[in-house]
Design a protein around this motif. Structure first.
Motif, PDB file in Angstrom:
ATOM      1  N   VAL A   1       0.844  -1.204   0.000  1.00 36.90           N
ATOM      2  CA  VAL A   1       0.000   0.000   0.000  1.00 36.90           C
ATOM      3  C   VAL A   1       0.877   1.252   0.000  1.00 36.90           C
ATOM      4  O   VAL A   1       0.606   2.206  -0.730  1.00 36.90           O
ATOM      5  CB  VAL A   1      -0.971  -0.015   1.198  1.00 36.90           C
ATOM      6  CG1 VAL A   1      -1.610   1.341   1.417  1.00 36.90           C
ATOM      7  CG2 VAL A   1      -2.035  -1.071   0.997  1.00 36.90           C
ATOM      8  N   ALA A   2       1.940   1.242   0.815  1.00 34.70           N
ATOM      9  CA  ALA A   2       2.842   2.406   0.866  1.00 34.70           C
ATOM     10  C   ALA A   2       3.548   2.628  -0.465  1.00 34.70           C
ATOM     11  O   ALA A   2       3.888   3.759  -0.811  1.00 34.70           O
ATOM     12  CB  ALA A   2       3.866   2.225   1.980  1.00 34.70           C
ATOM     13  N   LEU A   3       3.769   1.565  -1.226  1.00 36.37           N
ATOM     14  CA  LEU A   3       4.394   1.704  -2.541  1.00 36.37           C
ATOM     15  C   LEU A   3       3.374   1.999  -3.635  1.00 36.37           C
ATOM     16  O   LEU A   3       3.660   2.735  -4.575  1.00 36.37           O
ATOM     17  CB  LEU A   3       5.153   0.426  -2.900  1.00 36.37           C
ATOM     18  CG  LEU A   3       6.453   0.188  -2.150  1.00 36.37           C
ATOM     19  CD1 LEU A   3       6.928  -1.232  -2.359  1.00 36.37           C
ATOM     20  CD2 LEU A   3       7.495   1.179  -2.586  1.00 36.37           C
TER      21      LEU A   3
ATOM     22  N   VAL B   1       0.007   5.198  -7.959  1.00 34.28           N
ATOM     23  CA  VAL B   1      -1.280   5.368  -8.647  1.00 34.28           C
ATOM     24  C   VAL B   1      -1.645   6.847  -8.717  1.00 34.28           C
ATOM     25  O   VAL B   1      -2.113   7.327  -9.751  1.00 34.28           O
ATOM     26  CB  VAL B   1      -2.381   4.544  -7.942  1.00 34.28           C
ATOM     27  CG1 VAL B   1      -3.756   4.922  -8.436  1.00 34.28           C
ATOM     28  CG2 VAL B   1      -2.131   3.062  -8.142  1.00 34.28           C
ATOM     29  N   LEU B   2      -1.424   7.587  -7.636  1.00 36.74           N
ATOM     30  CA  LEU B   2      -1.731   9.020  -7.655  1.00 36.74           C
ATOM     31  C   LEU B   2      -0.822   9.770  -8.626  1.00 36.74           C
ATOM     32  O   LEU B   2      -1.286  10.647  -9.358  1.00 36.74           O
ATOM     33  CB  LEU B   2      -1.606   9.604  -6.250  1.00 36.74           C
ATOM     34  CG  LEU B   2      -2.670   9.167  -5.258  1.00 36.74           C
ATOM     35  CD1 LEU B   2      -2.374   9.737  -3.878  1.00 36.74           C
ATOM     36  CD2 LEU B   2      -4.059   9.583  -5.716  1.00 36.74           C
ATOM     37  N   ALA B   3       0.463   9.427  -8.634  1.00 39.18           N
ATOM     38  CA  ALA B   3       1.407  10.154  -9.495  1.00 39.18           C
ATOM     39  C   ALA B   3       1.249   9.790 -10.963  1.00 39.18           C
ATOM     40  O   ALA B   3       1.364  10.651 -11.831  1.00 39.18           O
ATOM     41  CB  ALA B   3       2.841   9.874  -9.048  1.00 39.18           C
ATOM     42  N   LYS B   4       0.995   8.531 -11.255  1.00 39.30           N
ATOM     43  CA  LYS B   4       0.916   8.095 -12.651  1.00 39.30           C
ATOM     44  C   LYS B   4      -0.504   8.104 -13.206  1.00 39.30           C
ATOM     45  O   LYS B   4      -0.689   8.267 -14.406  1.00 39.30           O
ATOM     46  CB  LYS B   4       1.476   6.676 -12.797  1.00 39.30           C
ATOM     47  CG  LYS B   4       2.958   6.608 -12.734  1.00 39.30           C
ATOM     48  CD  LYS B   4       3.541   7.264 -13.950  1.00 39.30           C
ATOM     49  CE  LYS B   4       4.970   6.823 -14.142  1.00 39.30           C
ATOM     50  NZ  LYS B   4       5.524   7.274 -15.374  1.00 39.30           N
TER      51      LYS B   4
ATOM     52  N   TYR C   1       6.183  12.567 -10.107  1.00 38.13           N
ATOM     53  CA  TYR C   1       6.463  11.133 -10.008  1.00 38.13           C
ATOM     54  C   TYR C   1       7.673  10.864  -9.125  1.00 38.13           C
ATOM     55  O   TYR C   1       7.660   9.959  -8.302  1.00 38.13           O
ATOM     56  CB  TYR C   1       6.687  10.552 -11.398  1.00 38.13           C
ATOM     57  CG  TYR C   1       7.060   9.091 -11.359  1.00 38.13           C
ATOM     58  CD1 TYR C   1       6.159   8.137 -10.912  1.00 38.13           C
ATOM     59  CD2 TYR C   1       8.319   8.674 -11.762  1.00 38.13           C
ATOM     60  CE1 TYR C   1       6.504   6.803 -10.867  1.00 38.13           C
ATOM     61  CE2 TYR C   1       8.663   7.345 -11.724  1.00 38.13           C
ATOM     62  CZ  TYR C   1       7.754   6.407 -11.270  1.00 38.13           C
ATOM     63  OH  TYR C   1       8.095   5.097 -11.222  1.00 38.13           O
ATOM     64  N   ARG C   2       8.725  11.661  -9.257  1.00 40.95           N
ATOM     65  CA  ARG C   2       9.942  11.434  -8.469  1.00 40.95           C
ATOM     66  C   ARG C   2       9.724  11.713  -6.992  1.00 40.95           C
ATOM     67  O   ARG C   2      10.300  11.048  -6.140  1.00 40.95           O
ATOM     68  CB  ARG C   2      11.075  12.304  -8.989  1.00 40.95           C
ATOM     69  CG  ARG C   2      11.624  11.858 -10.306  1.00 40.95           C
ATOM     70  CD  ARG C   2      12.716  12.780 -10.733  1.00 40.95           C
ATOM     71  NE  ARG C   2      13.866  12.635  -9.865  1.00 40.95           N
ATOM     72  CZ  ARG C   2      15.025  12.158 -10.268  1.00 40.95           C
ATOM     73  NH1 ARG C   2      15.176  11.786 -11.512  1.00 40.95           N
ATOM     74  NH2 ARG C   2      16.035  12.067  -9.444  1.00 40.95           N
ATOM     75  N   PHE C   3       8.908  12.700  -6.658  1.00 42.65           N
ATOM     76  CA  PHE C   3       8.744  13.096  -5.267  1.00 42.65           C
ATOM     77  C   PHE C   3       7.429  12.615  -4.655  1.00 42.65           C
ATOM     78  O   PHE C   3       7.075  13.026  -3.559  1.00 42.65           O
ATOM     79  CB  PHE C   3       8.849  14.616  -5.137  1.00 42.65           C
ATOM     80  CG  PHE C   3      10.245  15.120  -5.328  1.00 42.65           C
ATOM     81  CD1 PHE C   3      11.137  15.104  -4.272  1.00 42.65           C
ATOM     82  CD2 PHE C   3      10.676  15.588  -6.551  1.00 42.65           C
ATOM     83  CE1 PHE C   3      12.430  15.552  -4.429  1.00 42.65           C
ATOM     84  CE2 PHE C   3      11.966  16.039  -6.724  1.00 42.65           C
ATOM     85  CZ  PHE C   3      12.853  16.022  -5.664  1.00 42.65           C
ATOM     86  N   SER C   4       6.698  11.743  -5.334  1.00 44.59           N
ATOM     87  CA  SER C   4       5.393  11.322  -4.818  1.00 44.59           C
ATOM     88  C   SER C   4       5.522  10.504  -3.540  1.00 44.59           C
ATOM     89  O   SER C   4       4.715  10.659  -2.625  1.00 44.59           O
ATOM     90  CB  SER C   4       4.624  10.539  -5.878  1.00 44.59           C
ATOM     91  OG  SER C   4       5.318   9.372  -6.233  1.00 44.59           O
ATOM     92  N   TRP C   5       6.525   9.634  -3.440  1.00 42.90           N
ATOM     93  CA  TRP C   5       6.681   8.836  -2.225  1.00 42.90           C
ATOM     94  C   TRP C   5       7.121   9.701  -1.057  1.00 42.90           C
ATOM     95  O   TRP C   5       6.657   9.523   0.055  1.00 42.90           O
ATOM     96  CB  TRP C   5       7.677   7.706  -2.463  1.00 42.90           C
ATOM     97  CG  TRP C   5       7.080   6.630  -3.291  1.00 42.90           C
ATOM     98  CD1 TRP C   5       6.311   5.599  -2.840  1.00 42.90           C
ATOM     99  CD2 TRP C   5       7.145   6.499  -4.700  1.00 42.90           C
ATOM    100  NE1 TRP C   5       5.907   4.823  -3.894  1.00 42.90           N
ATOM    101  CE2 TRP C   5       6.403   5.350  -5.058  1.00 42.90           C
ATOM    102  CE3 TRP C   5       7.757   7.222  -5.709  1.00 42.90           C
ATOM    103  CZ2 TRP C   5       6.269   4.920  -6.359  1.00 42.90           C
ATOM    104  CZ3 TRP C   5       7.621   6.786  -7.001  1.00 42.90           C
ATOM    105  CH2 TRP C   5       6.889   5.651  -7.316  1.00 42.90           C
ATOM    106  N   LEU C   6       7.996  10.661  -1.335  1.00 47.13           N
ATOM    107  CA  LEU C   6       8.433  11.569  -0.285  1.00 47.13           C
ATOM    108  C   LEU C   6       7.273  12.443   0.185  1.00 47.13           C
ATOM    109  O   LEU C   6       7.104  12.677   1.380  1.00 47.13           O
ATOM    110  CB  LEU C   6       9.591  12.434  -0.788  1.00 47.13           C
ATOM    111  CG  LEU C   6      10.356  13.243   0.238  1.00 47.13           C
ATOM    112  CD1 LEU C   6      10.962  12.335   1.281  1.00 47.13           C
ATOM    113  CD2 LEU C   6      11.438  14.041  -0.449  1.00 47.13           C
TER     114      LEU C   6
END
Length: 177
Positions: free
Chosen positions: A104-106, A111-114, A131-136
């Motif tokens: 879920v964390a990945l 999904v939100l960024a792409k 896309y690069r900073f979506s996880w951060l």
């Protein structure tokens, strides 16, 4: 019912490959990939580096942050080495919840960024930065939510303690006359 070899290999595969790889992928996408490389480059992931990073953070977490996992993993290793069956408690209580939280964390930031953000009509360079900073960014939102929740609970508890005099010694006070 699966044989002991199938169960043992599934345990070993989940314990040593899948969970460290997911942890390493999350740490890599949070801390390394947004800051390494050019702006027009997608994050390049190395399987061994990602797995090793996940293995390191998994051991760091087990040994220094949450010692309750050490007892569960020790019990699983003892059950596996003594060939006690079934080992499904380990999958249901340890592996599956951890893997689901990591997936879920990945998955949600991806999904939100792409999926959602490019449909808003921004340029390709803005979409790449998102896309690069979506996880951060999702990690920052989770930290912000946690801090807000802790502050709200502390505020609620302090108001309740003041109103109902919880934790204070009550004294009999006269009429004031």
């Amino acid at each position: 019912m699966p044989s002991s070899f199938e169960e043992g290999s599934a345990f070993l595969h989940m314990e040593t490959v899948i969970i460290p790889l997911l942890i390493g992928l999350l740490v890599d996408l949070l801390l390394i990939s947004p800051f390494v490389g050019t702006d027009d480059d997608f994050p390049a992931l190395n399987f061994f580096r990602t797995w090793l990073l996940g293995r390191f953070f998994k051991l760091l977490w087990i040994n220094h942050v949450d010692e309750s996992w050490e007892a569960k993993l020790k019990r699983a290793n003892e059950d596996f080495s003594a060939e006690l069956r079934p080992m499904w408690w380990f999958f249901q209580d340890v592996c599956i919840p951890v893997a689901m939280k990591l997936l879920v964390a990945l998955g949600v930031p991806y999904v939100l960024a792409k999926g959602v953000f490019p449909r808003l009509g921004y340029s390709a360079s803005v979409n790449l930065i998102v896309y690069r900073f979506s996880w951060l960014g999702s990690f920052g939102l989770c930290v912000f939510y946690y801090l807000g929740k802790v502050l709200f609970v502390q505020l609620h508890d302090s108001i309740r303690h003041d109103r109902y005099a919880i934790g204070r010694r009550l004294e009999d006070v006269g009429d004031g006359s």
